[in-house]
Write a protein that holds these residues in place. Sequence first.
Motif, PDB file in Angstrom:
ATOM      1  N   ARG A 211       0.462   1.468 -10.302  1.00  0.00           N
ATOM      2  CA  ARG A 211       1.137   0.963  -9.666  1.00  0.00           C
ATOM      3  C   ARG A 211       1.249   0.200  -8.191  1.00  0.00           C
ATOM      4  N   GLU A 212       0.483  -0.076  -8.077  1.00  0.00           N
ATOM      5  CA  GLU A 212       0.672  -0.009  -6.609  1.00  0.00           C
ATOM      6  C   GLU A 212       1.021  -1.406  -6.284  1.00  0.00           C
ATOM      7  N   GLY A 213       1.963  -2.116  -5.370  1.00  0.00           N
ATOM      8  CA  GLY A 213       2.379  -3.214  -5.499  1.00  0.00           C
ATOM      9  C   GLY A 213       3.790  -2.766  -5.685  1.00  0.00           C
ATOM     10  N   LEU A 214       4.245  -1.407  -6.787  1.00  0.00           N
ATOM     11  CA  LEU A 214       6.038  -1.709  -6.976  1.00  0.00           C
ATOM     12  C   LEU A 214       6.817  -1.225  -5.751  1.00  0.00           C
ATOM     13  N   VAL A 215       6.925  -1.106  -5.077  1.00  0.00           N
ATOM     14  CA  VAL A 215       7.575  -1.483  -4.047  1.00  0.00           C
ATOM     15  C   VAL A 215       7.969  -2.543  -3.401  1.00  0.00           C
ATOM     16  N   LEU A 216       6.485  -3.527  -3.384  1.00  0.00           N
ATOM     17  CA  LEU A 216       6.607  -4.796  -2.768  1.00  0.00           C
ATOM     18  C   LEU A 216       7.206  -5.464  -4.085  1.00  0.00           C
ATOM     19  N   ALA A 217       7.603  -5.609  -5.234  1.00  0.00           N
ATOM     20  CA  ALA A 217       7.763  -6.097  -6.065  1.00  0.00           C
ATOM     21  C   ALA A 217       9.682  -6.036  -6.283  1.00  0.00           C
ATOM     22  N   ALA A 218       9.575  -4.443  -5.838  1.00  0.00           N
ATOM     23  CA  ALA A 218      11.080  -4.294  -6.160  1.00  0.00           C
ATOM     24  C   ALA A 218      12.131  -5.034  -5.316  1.00  0.00           C
ATOM     25  N   CYS A 219      11.697  -5.108  -3.993  1.00  0.00           N
ATOM     26  CA  CYS A 219      11.966  -5.492  -2.961  1.00  0.00           C
ATOM     27  C   CYS A 219      12.463  -7.207  -2.843  1.00  0.00           C
ATOM     28  N   SER A 220      11.609  -7.535  -3.436  1.00  0.00           N
ATOM     29  CA  SER A 220      11.129  -8.905  -3.980  1.00  0.00           C
ATOM     30  C   SER A 220      12.629  -9.425  -5.081  1.00  0.00           C
ATOM     31  N   VAL A 221      12.298  -8.259  -6.058  1.00  0.00           N
ATOM     32  CA  VAL A 221      13.937  -8.090  -6.906  1.00  0.00           C
ATOM     33  C   VAL A 221      15.546  -8.393  -5.944  1.00  0.00           C
ATOM     34  N   SER A 222      15.125  -7.537  -5.142  1.00  0.00           N
ATOM     35  CA  SER A 222      16.754  -7.031  -4.419  1.00  0.00           C
ATOM     36  C   SER A 222      16.594  -8.618  -3.153  1.00  0.00           C
ATOM     37  N   CYS A 223      15.684  -8.725  -2.571  1.00  0.00           N
ATOM     38  CA  CYS A 223      15.676 -10.142  -2.198  1.00  0.00           C
ATOM     39  C   CYS A 223      16.683 -11.365  -2.512  1.00  0.00           C
ATOM     40  N   ALA A 224      15.908 -11.495  -4.104  1.00  0.00           N
ATOM     41  CA  ALA A 224      16.112 -12.301  -4.741  1.00  0.00           C
ATOM     42  C   ALA A 224      17.944 -12.722  -4.999  1.00  0.00           C
ATOM     43  N   THR A 225      17.705 -10.751  -5.379  1.00  0.00           N
ATOM     44  CA  THR A 225      19.632 -10.812  -6.361  1.00  0.00           C
ATOM     45  C   THR A 225      20.756 -10.835  -5.271  1.00  0.00           C
TER      46      THR A 225
ATOM     47  N   LYS B  48       1.043  -1.148  -0.260  1.00  0.00           N
ATOM     48  CA  LYS B  48       0.253   0.252   0.148  1.00  0.00           C
ATOM     49  C   LYS B  48       0.811   1.066  -0.319  1.00  0.00           C
ATOM     50  N   ARG B  49       2.455   0.773   0.015  1.00  0.00           N
ATOM     51  CA  ARG B  49       3.194   1.982  -0.296  1.00  0.00           C
ATOM     52  C   ARG B  49       3.003   3.515  -1.432  1.00  0.00           C
ATOM     53  N   ILE B  50       2.257   2.401  -2.437  1.00  0.00           N
ATOM     54  CA  ILE B  50       1.793   4.305  -3.279  1.00  0.00           C
ATOM     55  C   ILE B  50       0.487   3.794  -3.737  1.00  0.00           C
ATOM     56  N   VAL B  51      -0.314   4.593  -2.044  1.00  0.00           N
ATOM     57  CA  VAL B  51      -2.327   4.219  -2.607  1.00  0.00           C
ATOM     58  C   VAL B  51      -2.995   4.995  -3.549  1.00  0.00           C
ATOM     59  N   GLY B  52      -3.720   4.715  -3.828  1.00  0.00           N
ATOM     60  CA  GLY B  52      -4.487   5.015  -5.177  1.00  0.00           C
ATOM     61  C   GLY B  52      -3.612   5.231  -6.410  1.00  0.00           C
ATOM     62  N   HIS B  53      -2.186   4.475  -6.781  1.00  0.00           N
ATOM     63  CA  HIS B  53      -1.834   4.492  -7.768  1.00  0.00           C
ATOM     64  C   HIS B  53      -2.120   3.375  -8.776  1.00  0.00           C
TER      65      HIS B  53
END
Length: 353
Positions: A120-134, A113-118
């Motif tokens: 691209r809701e969920g973008l921050v969560l997806a980016a964190c997931s990519v960072s952890c996987a890397t 919910k970091r980008i509320v009403g946008h």
Amino acid sequence: VMGLTPLLSAYGLGWLSDRYHRKISICVSLLGFLLCRLGLLLKVLLDWPLEVMYGAAALNGLCGGFSAFWSGVMALGSLGSSEGRRSVRLIVIDLILGLSGFCGSMASGHLFKRIVGHAREGLVLAACSVSCATFGLFYSLLVLKVPEVVAKSNKALTTVDTPEEQSVVGYPPPLRKAKPPKAIIALLFVGAIVYDLAVVGTVDVMPLFMLRAPLSWNQVQVGYGMAAGYTIFITSFLGVLIFSRCFRDTTMIMIGMVSFGSGALLLAFVKKTYMFYIARGVMLFALIPITTIRSAMSKLIKGSSYGKVFVLLQLSLGLTGVATSVVYNEIYQLTMEKFVGTCFTLSSFLSFL
């Protein structure tokens, strides 16, 4: 898709790990996971069609998926520990996984919910997931060390006597170590699969149960509810740490199954939020059975076969999970208006069985 595609590659990766290098199955599967997370990130970022995620999931599975990854991790953990402490060693690894999942679940609802009403809701969560996987991939490639026992030649592995004086399941050791007791191994497989039927069914239905009446939770509450499930990793670790001093592996397995079965039965009659957390609390030893079954199996087979046997077990559990998800979701849809706890009652029965 994610459950079935590893059937095409996971066993081959396990064989390559046994034959050439223990990190093969871990690193290849982590590469697939990273590519899958990148697919999710690009879908959110560029608004690609949803079908892209099926391709990303298939790519993850063709790289071995969780089946190849976790069997590789368990093989490394088994090789790096003595038989007497193996159950504790493997549950410690599960504990680290659980603590990571706990932190992720606690943060996921807020990050989503970091980008509320946008759009691209969920973008921050997806980016964190990519960072952890890397980070996980590069850590496994550059930092993770293989236990020295793996570096020994096959001849050394076959000539060194391993302490098998006490059989893990309470039976006398086999007369010929070259021929492990296949009946006991088969029963351990069956026990793991039936128990996994119960656990996967409950875990799959639980998010739907949280979102609908009588609980009707929002995203943050669902994240907290999932985090409560991850605390089981901590309590199961403490259980193995204590029980392994005075109980056999089979006894610990049964304690875990009774713990989960009782909690699932309580879950079937949950009406309020506090009742949900009480039911989850009763499941405090639910992780012990599968981990201890892996430990028991590792004491009955040669170290040079860990990769293949563990990946077969993980694939069996993965295939069971696919079938269970389909069946349980159908049962849930058919019974949610009459008795919403039907699936949990079924899981309780399977666990006690």
